[in-house]
Design a protein around this motif. Structure first.
Motif, PDB file in Angstrom:
ATOM      1  N   ALA A   1      53.994  30.838  41.152  1.00 15.35           N
ATOM      2  CA  ALA A   1      53.182  30.665  42.358  1.00 15.35           C
ATOM      3  C   ALA A   1      52.032  31.654  42.317  1.00 15.35           C
ATOM      4  N   VAL A   2      50.837  31.182  42.639  1.00 15.75           N
ATOM      5  CA  VAL A   2      49.659  32.044  42.710  1.00 15.75           C
ATOM      6  C   VAL A   2      48.899  31.685  43.982  1.00 15.75           C
ATOM      7  N   ASP A   3      48.821  32.626  44.894  1.00  9.97           N
ATOM      8  CA  ASP A   3      48.075  32.419  46.137  1.00  9.97           C
ATOM      9  C   ASP A   3      46.612  32.804  45.919  1.00  9.97           C
ATOM     10  N   GLN A   4      45.710  32.016  46.495  1.00  7.41           N
ATOM     11  CA  GLN A   4      44.290  32.263  46.261  1.00  7.41           C
ATOM     12  C   GLN A   4      43.851  33.637  46.766  1.00  7.41           C
ATOM     13  N   ARG A   5      44.293  34.032  47.931  1.00  5.98           N
ATOM     14  CA  ARG A   5      43.884  35.338  48.473  1.00  5.98           C
ATOM     15  C   ARG A   5      44.307  36.460  47.533  1.00  5.98           C
ATOM     16  N   HIS A   6      45.538  36.357  47.012  1.00  6.98           N
ATOM     17  CA  HIS A   6      46.046  37.391  46.112  1.00  6.98           C
ATOM     18  C   HIS A   6      45.288  37.359  44.778  1.00  6.98           C
ATOM     19  N   ALA A   7      45.023  36.158  44.268  1.00 11.58           N
ATOM     20  CA  ALA A   7      44.298  36.042  43.000  1.00 11.58           C
ATOM     21  C   ALA A   7      42.900  36.639  43.113  1.00 11.58           C
ATOM     22  N   LEU A   8      42.223  36.380  44.224  1.00 11.31           N
ATOM     23  CA  LEU A   8      40.879  36.928  44.397  1.00 11.31           C
ATOM     24  C   LEU A   8      40.917  38.443  44.569  1.00 11.31           C
ATOM     25  N   ALA A   9      41.953  38.962  45.221  1.00 13.11           N
ATOM     26  CA  ALA A   9      42.087  40.416  45.306  1.00 13.11           C
ATOM     27  C   ALA A   9      42.270  41.014  43.922  1.00 13.11           C
ATOM     28  N   GLU A  10      43.027  40.312  43.057  1.00 16.05           N
ATOM     29  CA  GLU A  10      43.200  40.821  41.696  1.00 16.05           C
ATOM     30  C   GLU A  10      41.904  40.701  40.898  1.00 16.05           C
ATOM     31  N   PHE A  11      41.085  39.716  41.199  1.00 15.74           N
ATOM     32  CA  PHE A  11      39.774  39.615  40.558  1.00 15.74           C
ATOM     33  C   PHE A  11      38.826  40.731  41.029  1.00 15.74           C
ATOM     34  N   ARG A  12      39.217  41.449  42.065  1.00 13.33           N
ATOM     35  CA  ARG A  12      38.447  42.622  42.498  1.00 13.33           C
ATOM     36  C   ARG A  12      39.323  43.866  42.465  1.00 13.33           C
ATOM     37  N   SER A  13      40.287  43.895  41.543  1.00 11.52           N
ATOM     38  CA  SER A  13      41.290  44.962  41.566  1.00 11.52           C
ATOM     39  C   SER A  13      40.670  46.340  41.452  1.00 11.52           C
ATOM     40  N   GLU A  14      39.588  46.476  40.675  1.00 14.10           N
ATOM     41  CA  GLU A  14      38.977  47.803  40.528  1.00 14.10           C
ATOM     42  C   GLU A  14      38.368  48.285  41.836  1.00 14.10           C
ATOM     43  N   ARG A  15      37.958  47.369  42.707  1.00 12.43           N
ATOM     44  CA  ARG A  15      37.396  47.774  44.009  1.00 12.43           C
ATOM     45  C   ARG A  15      38.481  48.259  44.963  1.00 12.43           C
ATOM     46  N   HIS A  16      39.685  47.748  44.782  1.00  7.86           N
ATOM     47  CA  HIS A  16      40.751  48.054  45.735  1.00  7.86           C
ATOM     48  C   HIS A  16      41.623  49.225  45.303  1.00  7.86           C
ATOM     49  N   LEU A  17      41.366  49.815  44.157  1.00  5.04           N
ATOM     50  CA  LEU A  17      42.126  50.966  43.698  1.00  5.04           C
ATOM     51  C   LEU A  17      41.890  52.153  44.635  1.00  5.04           C
ATOM     52  N   ARG A  18      42.948  52.866  44.948  1.00  6.24           N
ATOM     53  CA  ARG A  18      42.864  54.084  45.754  1.00  6.24           C
ATOM     54  C   ARG A  18      43.689  55.177  45.085  1.00  6.24           C
ATOM     55  N   VAL A  19      43.142  56.386  45.059  1.00  8.90           N
ATOM     56  CA  VAL A  19      43.830  57.542  44.486  1.00  8.90           C
ATOM     57  C   VAL A  19      43.934  58.596  45.571  1.00  8.90           C
ATOM     58  N   GLY A  20      45.155  58.946  45.940  1.00 11.40           N
ATOM     59  CA  GLY A  20      45.346  59.872  47.047  1.00 11.40           C
ATOM     60  C   GLY A  20      44.778  59.333  48.352  1.00 11.40           C
ATOM     61  N   GLY A  21      44.809  58.010  48.502  1.00 12.69           N
ATOM     62  CA  GLY A  21      44.311  57.377  49.717  1.00 12.69           C
ATOM     63  C   GLY A  21      42.807  57.192  49.764  1.00 12.69           C
ATOM     64  N   LYS A  22      42.100  57.593  48.721  1.00 10.35           N
ATOM     65  CA  LYS A  22      40.638  57.521  48.723  1.00 10.35           C
ATOM     66  C   LYS A  22      40.138  56.660  47.567  1.00 10.35           C
ATOM     67  N   PRO A  23      38.993  56.003  47.738  1.00  8.01           N
ATOM     68  CA  PRO A  23      38.417  55.254  46.616  1.00  8.01           C
ATOM     69  C   PRO A  23      37.935  56.208  45.543  1.00  8.01           C
ATOM     70  N   PRO A  24      38.025  55.817  44.282  1.00  5.72           N
ATOM     71  CA  PRO A  24      37.501  56.677  43.208  1.00  5.72           C
ATOM     72  C   PRO A  24      35.981  56.691  43.249  1.00  5.72           C
ATOM     73  N   PRO A  25      35.354  57.570  42.497  1.00  8.48           N
ATOM     74  CA  PRO A  25      33.881  57.608  42.464  1.00  8.48           C
ATOM     75  C   PRO A  25      33.298  56.263  42.034  1.00  8.48           C
ATOM     76  N   ASP A  26      32.141  55.934  42.592  1.00  3.10           N
ATOM     77  CA  ASP A  26      31.454  54.704  42.238  1.00  3.10           C
ATOM     78  C   ASP A  26      31.119  54.728  40.741  1.00  3.10           C
ATOM     79  N   PRO A  27      31.589  53.725  39.973  1.00  3.05           N
ATOM     80  CA  PRO A  27      31.319  53.744  38.529  1.00  3.05           C
ATOM     81  C   PRO A  27      29.886  53.382  38.164  1.00  3.05           C
ATOM     82  N   TRP A  28      29.099  52.863  39.133  1.00  2.00           N
ATOM     83  CA  TRP A  28      27.748  52.429  38.803  1.00  2.00           C
ATOM     84  C   TRP A  28      26.787  53.609  38.746  1.00  2.00           C
TER      85      TRP A  28
END
Length: 466
Positions: free
Chosen positions: A71-98
């Motif tokens: 089973a693959v839900d669309q909302r979950h699949a799209l979140a995984e397609f943006r997995s690097e945006r949703h990563l949090r370290v110690g509750g905070k987003p990592p530095p912007d890679p751009w």
């Protein structure tokens, strides 16, 4: 009525020569655009993730395991397609890679170019190409007013740098590289050597348990392929080099489930160590710039000679055919040249404001397609023998995404933030602290997918198999 995602999934299974009945074991839930885009990014996410998961279930079945549903839900699949945006370290987003200089600039002839400067040597090279200007956006913008878009794109490519001229769909279709890509499947599977069949290991608790993946990739697409194979139980050893730049946030996201070693292939002893690892691997996964590993003695032909029966899974920007086959590139650049940015702007009624896709869709889809191709090759190897080459390119993935059609009201979709996907996160203690990251979107009934180890620090592990 079948959905676009189901249709795309069935087409991928057909391309892979996998049983059509596998599609009946997949439940793809959710509908609508999912993210603000005129392209069917949701269908691409569901289909590519589900196809890789179904290939894993087929390997499990052929090893003597139970058949199972996916089973693959669309909302979950799209979140995984943006997995690097949703990563949090110690509750905070990592530095912007751009990098601050990256992005789209107008040139003196009225055209535009997108610069990719996230690696220091690419950034410094572009500044030098523009006349050794200071590292400021205004200085870059002023220098590009003295250049033509196509001319600067070509000069950057000649210098081994990463620049893309903004094109619309019509101009891209007329380009010789578009002609080379047209009609290519999402992944290409080619037998490149003779070897006796290698049976799949006996049944285990995970589909790919007992199979070894030697990975040499960076940034998103290649690492996503390795992450996918690790999610289904493969032993994945990621090999980097101490002198090559990396982006820590991406490594933390895509490195889950892997071990991490470092080797400098310019040194004879360390190249020999990689060859030893290769001789004991089932899959060699690489996404270096075209020709780089060939020059170091680790191209497809050399790998097949050293390890008959290897599955060599290779990612490129623009494919192995055409005038741009040796050109470097990234998702954002391929989007720019293939017309996606202009198409999105036109669909949003903002033709003068080119828009990227709402995620690195070419990267993520290519990663799952590469993992799919590798698993199909493993099954072919078990049945027919041989060494196998799997080819995936961001350019061919762009063609595939475009083939899924457009959404007339795609920009009516919401753009979910961290709060809206919080239920899809899992937490673990990583080398850099407490990490929250997106769980794998494919739900398997008998062999749950996931990662049992956090992403390693570069070079933390020995260059050896467990």
């Amino acid at each position: 009525m079948p959905t676009h995602a189901h249709a795309a999934l069935r087409a991928l299974l057909h391309e892979a020569a996998l049983p059509a009945a596998l599609a009946e074991a997949a439940t793809l839930s959710g509908s609508g655009p999912g993210l603000p885009s005129s392209f069917r990014v949701g269908a691409a996410a569901q289909a590519s993730i589900a196809a890789a998961a179904l290939a894993a279930t087929e390997i499990h079945r052929r090893r003597g395991g139970l058949p199972q549903a996916v089973a693959v839900d669309q909302r979950h699949a799209l979140a995984e397609f943006r997995s690097e945006r949703h990563l949090r370290v110690g509750g905070k987003p990592p530095p912007d890679p751009w990098d601050a200089l990256a992005g789209l600039y107008r040139c003196g002839d009225g055209g535009s170019v997108r610069l990719h400067t996230n690696f220091p040597h690419h950034r410094d090279g572009i500044l030098a190409l523009l006349g050794s200007i200071p590292p400021r956006r205004d200085a870059v913008a002023a220098a590009l007013q003295q250049r033509g878009a196509a001319e600067f794109e070509a000069a950057a490519a000649e210098a081994g740098l990463c620049v893309a001229m903004l094109r619309d769909k019509v101009n891209w279709r007329a380009h010789p590289q578009a002609t080379a890509l047209r009609g290519q499947p999402p992944f290409i599977l080619e037998r490149i050597g003779d070897a006796p069949p290698v049976p799949l290991p006996p049944a285990a608790d995970r589909p790919l348990a007992g199979l070894r993946v030697l990975e040499m990739t960076r940034i998103i697409a290649g690492p996503v392929a390795g992450r996918c194979l690790a999610a289904h139980g493969a032993e994945v050893l990621h090999v980097s080099a101490p002198h090559l730049p990396t982006i820590a946030a991406l490594d933390m996201d895509t490195g889950r489930g892997k071990r991490g070693a470092q080797l400098d292939l310019r040194r004879v002893g360390e190249a020999a160590r990689l060859e030893t690892l290769l001789r004991e691997a089932d899959v060699f996964l690489q996404s270096f710039r075209p020709g780089a590993l060939e020059r170091l003695g680790f191209g497809p032909a050399s790998a097949a000679a050293a390890r008959p029966g290897i599955v060599y899974a290779s990612l490129s920007a623009y494919g192995h055919l055409g005038p741009w086959s040796m050109r470097r590139g990234f998702d954002s650049l391929v989007q720019t040249v293939t017309g996606f940015n202009q198409d999105e702007a036109d669909a949003a009624d903002a033709p003068g404001n080119p828009k990227p896709l709402p995620c690195q869709a070419l990267d993520h889809a290519s990663g799952y397609l590469l993992a799919l191709g590798a698993m199909v090759a493993l099954m072919r190897r078990a049945e027919e023998g041989g060494s196998w080459l799997v080819r995936v390119s961001l350019g061919a993935t762009a063609e595939w995404l475009r083939s899924l059609g457009r959404l007339p009201h795609g920009f009516d979709a919401p753009d979910p933030g961290q709060a809206e996907i919080a239920d899809l996160l899992e937490e673990h203690d990583g080398a850099r602290g407490r990490v929250a990251a997106i769980r794998h979107a494919a739900i398997l009934t008998e062999t749950p997918a996931g990662w049992h180890r956090p992403a390693p620090l570069p070079g933390r592990d020995a260059a050896e198999w467990i």
